[in-house]
Design a protein around this motif. Structure first.
Motif, mmCIF file in Angstrom:
data_model
loop_
_atom_site.group_PDB
_atom_site.id
_atom_site.type_symbol
_atom_site.label_atom_id
_atom_site.label_comp_id
_atom_site.label_asym_id
_atom_site.label_seq_id
_atom_site.Cartn_x
_atom_site.Cartn_y
_atom_site.Cartn_z
ATOM 1 N N ARG A 34 0.837 -1.204 0.000
ATOM 2 C CA ARG A 34 0.000 0.000 0.000
ATOM 3 C C ARG A 34 0.871 1.253 0.000
ATOM 4 O O ARG A 34 0.583 2.234 -0.692
ATOM 5 C CB ARG A 34 -0.920 -0.029 1.212
ATOM 6 N N LEU A 35 1.978 1.246 0.785
ATOM 7 C CA LEU A 35 2.875 2.394 0.802
ATOM 8 C C LEU A 35 3.576 2.569 -0.541
ATOM 9 O O LEU A 35 3.863 3.685 -0.967
ATOM 10 C CB LEU A 35 3.912 2.229 1.917
ATOM 11 N N ILE A 36 3.849 1.466 -1.231
ATOM 12 C CA ILE A 36 4.490 1.535 -2.542
ATOM 13 C C ILE A 36 3.531 2.105 -3.582
ATOM 14 O O ILE A 36 3.881 3.000 -4.364
ATOM 15 C CB ILE A 36 4.978 0.145 -2.982
ATOM 16 N N LEU A 37 2.287 1.611 -3.595
ATOM 17 C CA LEU A 37 1.339 1.984 -4.649
ATOM 18 C C LEU A 37 0.630 3.299 -4.374
ATOM 19 O O LEU A 37 0.112 3.936 -5.289
ATOM 20 C CB LEU A 37 0.293 0.874 -4.820
ATOM 21 N N GLY A 38 0.574 3.720 -3.117
ATOM 22 C CA GLY A 38 -0.101 4.959 -2.796
ATOM 23 C C GLY A 38 -1.588 4.868 -3.088
ATOM 24 O O GLY A 38 -2.211 3.809 -2.979
ATOM 25 N N ARG A 39 -2.171 5.998 -3.473
ATOM 26 C CA ARG A 39 -3.616 6.027 -3.713
ATOM 27 C C ARG A 39 -4.023 5.323 -4.997
ATOM 28 O O ARG A 39 -5.198 5.242 -5.328
ATOM 29 C CB ARG A 39 -4.102 7.475 -3.721
ATOM 30 N N TYR A 40 -3.057 4.806 -5.716
ATOM 31 C CA TYR A 40 -3.379 4.055 -6.922
ATOM 32 C C TYR A 40 -3.631 2.587 -6.613
ATOM 33 O O TYR A 40 -3.900 1.794 -7.496
ATOM 34 C CB TYR A 40 -2.246 4.191 -7.937
ATOM 35 N N ALA A 41 -3.505 2.191 -5.347
ATOM 36 C CA ALA A 41 -3.793 0.814 -4.974
ATOM 37 C C ALA A 41 -5.264 0.519 -5.215
ATOM 38 O O ALA A 41 -6.131 1.368 -5.005
ATOM 39 C CB ALA A 41 -3.443 0.594 -3.504
ATOM 40 N N ALA A 42 -5.553 -0.709 -5.661
ATOM 41 C CA ALA A 42 -6.943 -1.087 -5.967
ATOM 42 C C ALA A 42 -7.805 -1.062 -4.716
ATOM 43 O O ALA A 42 -8.978 -0.694 -4.758
ATOM 44 C CB ALA A 42 -6.978 -2.475 -6.608
ATOM 45 N N GLN A 43 -7.222 -1.427 -3.572
ATOM 46 C CA GLN A 43 -7.982 -1.463 -2.327
ATOM 47 C C GLN A 43 -7.220 -0.687 -1.245
ATOM 48 O O GLN A 43 -6.421 -1.266 -0.513
ATOM 49 C CB GLN A 43 -8.207 -2.908 -1.867
ATOM 50 N N PRO A 44 -7.468 0.605 -1.159
ATOM 51 C CA PRO A 44 -6.780 1.399 -0.142
ATOM 52 C C PRO A 44 -7.048 0.846 1.257
ATOM 53 O O PRO A 44 -8.135 0.358 1.548
ATOM 54 C CB PRO A 44 -7.388 2.794 -0.311
ATOM 55 N N LEU A 45 -6.051 0.908 2.117
ATOM 56 C CA LEU A 45 -6.196 0.391 3.464
ATOM 57 C C LEU A 45 -7.046 1.325 4.310
ATOM 58 O O LEU A 45 -7.097 2.532 4.095
ATOM 59 C CB LEU A 45 -4.828 0.216 4.108
ATOM 60 N N SER A 46 -7.681 0.766 5.301
ATOM 61 C CA SER A 46 -8.534 1.546 6.195
ATOM 62 C C SER A 46 -7.693 2.133 7.328
ATOM 63 O O SER A 46 -6.530 1.802 7.504
ATOM 64 C CB SER A 46 -9.622 0.649 6.787
ATOM 65 N N GLN A 47 -8.354 2.988 8.119
ATOM 66 C CA GLN A 47 -7.673 3.601 9.245
ATOM 67 C C GLN A 47 -7.193 2.544 10.245
ATOM 68 O O GLN A 47 -6.193 2.721 10.930
ATOM 69 C CB GLN A 47 -8.612 4.586 9.958
ATOM 70 N N THR A 48 -7.927 1.437 10.360
ATOM 71 C CA THR A 48 -7.543 0.397 11.315
ATOM 72 C C THR A 48 -6.304 -0.356 10.861
ATOM 73 O O THR A 48 -5.570 -0.915 11.679
ATOM 74 C CB THR A 48 -8.693 -0.602 11.511
ATOM 75 N N GLN A 49 -6.050 -0.390 9.563
ATOM 76 C CA GLN A 49 -4.876 -1.103 9.044
ATOM 77 C C GLN A 49 -3.641 -0.219 8.968
ATOM 78 O O GLN A 49 -2.531 -0.716 8.895
ATOM 79 C CB GLN A 49 -5.185 -1.678 7.658
ATOM 80 N N PHE A 50 -3.858 1.089 8.952
ATOM 81 C CA PHE A 50 -2.757 2.045 8.881
ATOM 82 C C PHE A 50 -2.660 2.774 10.207
ATOM 83 O O PHE A 50 -3.650 3.308 10.712
ATOM 84 C CB PHE A 50 -3.039 3.059 7.764
ATOM 85 N N SER A 51 -1.454 2.847 10.771
ATOM 86 C CA SER A 51 -1.255 3.630 11.985
ATOM 87 C C SER A 51 -1.138 5.110 11.618
ATOM 88 O O SER A 51 -1.005 5.466 10.442
ATOM 89 C CB SER A 51 0.007 3.166 12.701
ATOM 90 N N ALA A 52 -1.129 5.950 12.645
ATOM 91 C CA ALA A 52 -0.974 7.387 12.391
ATOM 92 C C ALA A 52 0.366 7.662 11.718
ATOM 93 O O ALA A 52 0.472 8.511 10.822
ATOM 94 C CB ALA A 52 -1.084 8.160 13.700
ATOM 95 N N GLY A 53 1.413 6.924 12.136
ATOM 96 C CA GLY A 53 2.721 7.092 11.506
ATOM 97 C C GLY A 53 2.718 6.674 10.055
ATOM 98 O O GLY A 53 3.362 7.304 9.207
ATOM 99 N N ASP A 54 1.945 5.604 9.749
ATOM 100 C CA ASP A 54 1.859 5.143 8.367
ATOM 101 C C ASP A 54 1.191 6.184 7.481
ATOM 102 O O ASP A 54 1.585 6.389 6.330
ATOM 103 C CB ASP A 54 1.075 3.833 8.288
ATOM 104 N N TRP A 55 0.162 6.851 8.024
ATOM 105 C CA TRP A 55 -0.517 7.866 7.218
ATOM 106 C C TRP A 55 0.432 9.015 6.888
ATOM 107 O O TRP A 55 0.413 9.555 5.783
ATOM 108 C CB TRP A 55 -1.751 8.404 7.955
ATOM 109 N N LYS A 56 1.291 9.381 7.840
ATOM 110 C CA LYS A 56 2.248 10.451 7.583
ATOM 111 C C LYS A 56 3.260 10.031 6.505
ATOM 112 O O LYS A 56 3.597 10.815 5.615
ATOM 113 C CB LYS A 56 2.974 10.827 8.872
ATOM 114 N N LEU A 57 3.727 8.783 6.610
ATOM 115 C CA LEU A 57 4.627 8.271 5.577
ATOM 116 C C LEU A 57 3.949 8.271 4.218
ATOM 117 O O LEU A 57 4.535 8.656 3.202
ATOM 118 C CB LEU A 57 5.080 6.852 5.928
ATOM 119 N N ASP A 58 2.694 7.821 4.197
ATOM 120 C CA ASP A 58 1.950 7.727 2.945
ATOM 121 C C ASP A 58 1.769 9.097 2.320
ATOM 122 O O ASP A 58 1.919 9.274 1.100
ATOM 123 C CB ASP A 58 0.589 7.082 3.215
#
Length: 375
Positions: A11-35
């Motif tokens: 998901r971090l590699i594909l960004g918003r072009y991923a077919a199934q974006p991850l939900s808030q429960t699958q991404f931590s706050a730190g992950d969202w900042k990285l993304d």
């Protein structure tokens, strides 16, 4: 690696072009900042290929929400230093984030690295006079850092190693002998302060070498050689400051430019070179041959990827003539950013057959190689 971790990384590699974006429960706050930081920069790759940037979604970050300067400051804290430096360079070199190049203060705040220097040198002709001054300062910081890392290796290799069997009255930081100093001053240990009082520092003498050599650096400045050009300029500057070593610096593509008068100033050399164009190695080597005064006391170092654009005959003939006159011939193959050799192996072999010693070495090992040749 768990399937959830694998999914997170993709998901971090594909960004918003991923077919199934991850939900808030699958991404931590730190992950969202990285993304967000990754999307701001690398989402431009898709735009450059004609794909529209997807909008919206949890944690989305449209370009209008973040300035390039803000992205730079955030990314510096989010990523390891090595990763950040690469992103910083790509932001300028690949994705043309002009906000970073419109404010001298911002440019001066960038981390000075060879990659950034390379990017700035490639676009210096498009900058205002005020920005050119800032670029010079960044290049100066980069050169100073590389010089700091390399200078001792060159001084020790070309001037002389420390002789631990002899003491010296010359108080030089390079000659300082920490172990002998501690041993000689243990009796002056201050119990209350818990410190050794240094009354008699110890310094090593140096094994002196007589090196009345001319070193001719012939540096390929074609577009693919920027990394080698930066290090070659620094090496020329270091050697120019050493006793009994006379440096001649020549850069070339299809033209040949003698920068010997600037060899002592790496920054000026880098701001003078004109990257790009083809490659006529034979013409450059023939010119350098004309600079040889004392063949048996001359080292000729060709720093190139050996990808000759002209007919190879003149190049091979010039190398053979210098070899026969007993010039020390070194061919230093180009290295990429990861220190992997990138050069024409077939041409390198043909040069070796004519008497040139060819190797792919880091600058530190090049210093040692020079010292071995001069002994």
């Amino acid at each position: 690696m768990s399937s959830e971790e694998t999914l997170r990384r993709w998901r971090l590699i594909l960004g918003r072009y991923a077919a199934q974006p991850l939900s808030q429960t699958q991404f931590s706050a730190g992950d969202w900042k990285l993304d967000q930081a990754l999307e701001y920069l690398y989402g431009r790759e898709y735009e450059g290929r004609g794909l529209a940037r997807p909008s919206g979604g949890p944690g989305s970050l449209d370009p209008s929400q973040l300035r390039a300067v803000d992205w730079l400051n955030r990314s510096r804290s989010l990523f390891p230093q090595e990763v950040f430096e690469r992103m910083q360079t790509q932001a300028i070199d690949r994705y043309q984030l002009t906000d970073l190049l419109s404010d001298p203060a911002v440019l001066r705040s960038l981390d000075a690295t060879p990659g950034l220097a390379k990017a700035l040198l490639g676009m210096r002709g498009r900058l205002s006079g005020q920005m050119r001054d800032a670029v010079r300062e960044v290049i100066q910081k980069t050169v100073d850092e590389i010089t700091r890392k390399l200078r001792n290796d060159f001084v020790n290799a070309l001037v002389g190693r420390r002789n631990r069997m002899r003491r010296s009255h010359i108080k030089s930081a390079q000659n300082f002998d920490a172990r002998a100093t501690i041993a000689a001053n243990l009796k002056h240990y201050d119990v209350e302060r818990k410190q050794i009082v240094i009354e008699h520092p110890r310094f090593n003498a140096r094994v002196k070498r007589n090196l009345p050599w001319d070193v001719v650096l012939c540096v390929d400045q074609s577009g693919s050689m920027m990394d080698s050009v930066i290090y070659s300029a620094v090496i020329a500057g270091i050697m120019s400051s050493l006793p009994a070593v006379r440096v001649k610096l020549v850069v070339f593509d299809t033209s040949v430019v003698d920068l010997t008068h600037l060899a002592h100033d790496p920054v000026e050399v880098l701001l003078t070179v004109q990257l790009g164009g083809g490659t006529d190695i034979g013409r450059a080597v023939a010119y350098c041959e004309s600079l040889v005064g004392n063949p048996q006391r001359t080292v000729f170092a060709l720093i190139s990827d050996f990808m000759e654009g002209a007919a190879p005959g003149p190049l091979l003939a010039a190398v053979q003539r210098m070899a026969q006159s007993r010039v020390k011939l070194l061919g230093l193959a180009a290295l990429d950013e990861s220190a992997n050799p990138v050069y024409d192996r077939q041409m390198a072999q043909r040069l070796a057959d004519k008497g040139m010693h060819v190797a792919a070495l880091t600058p530190t090992h090049f210093a040692q190689w020079l010292a071995e040749v001069m002994n």
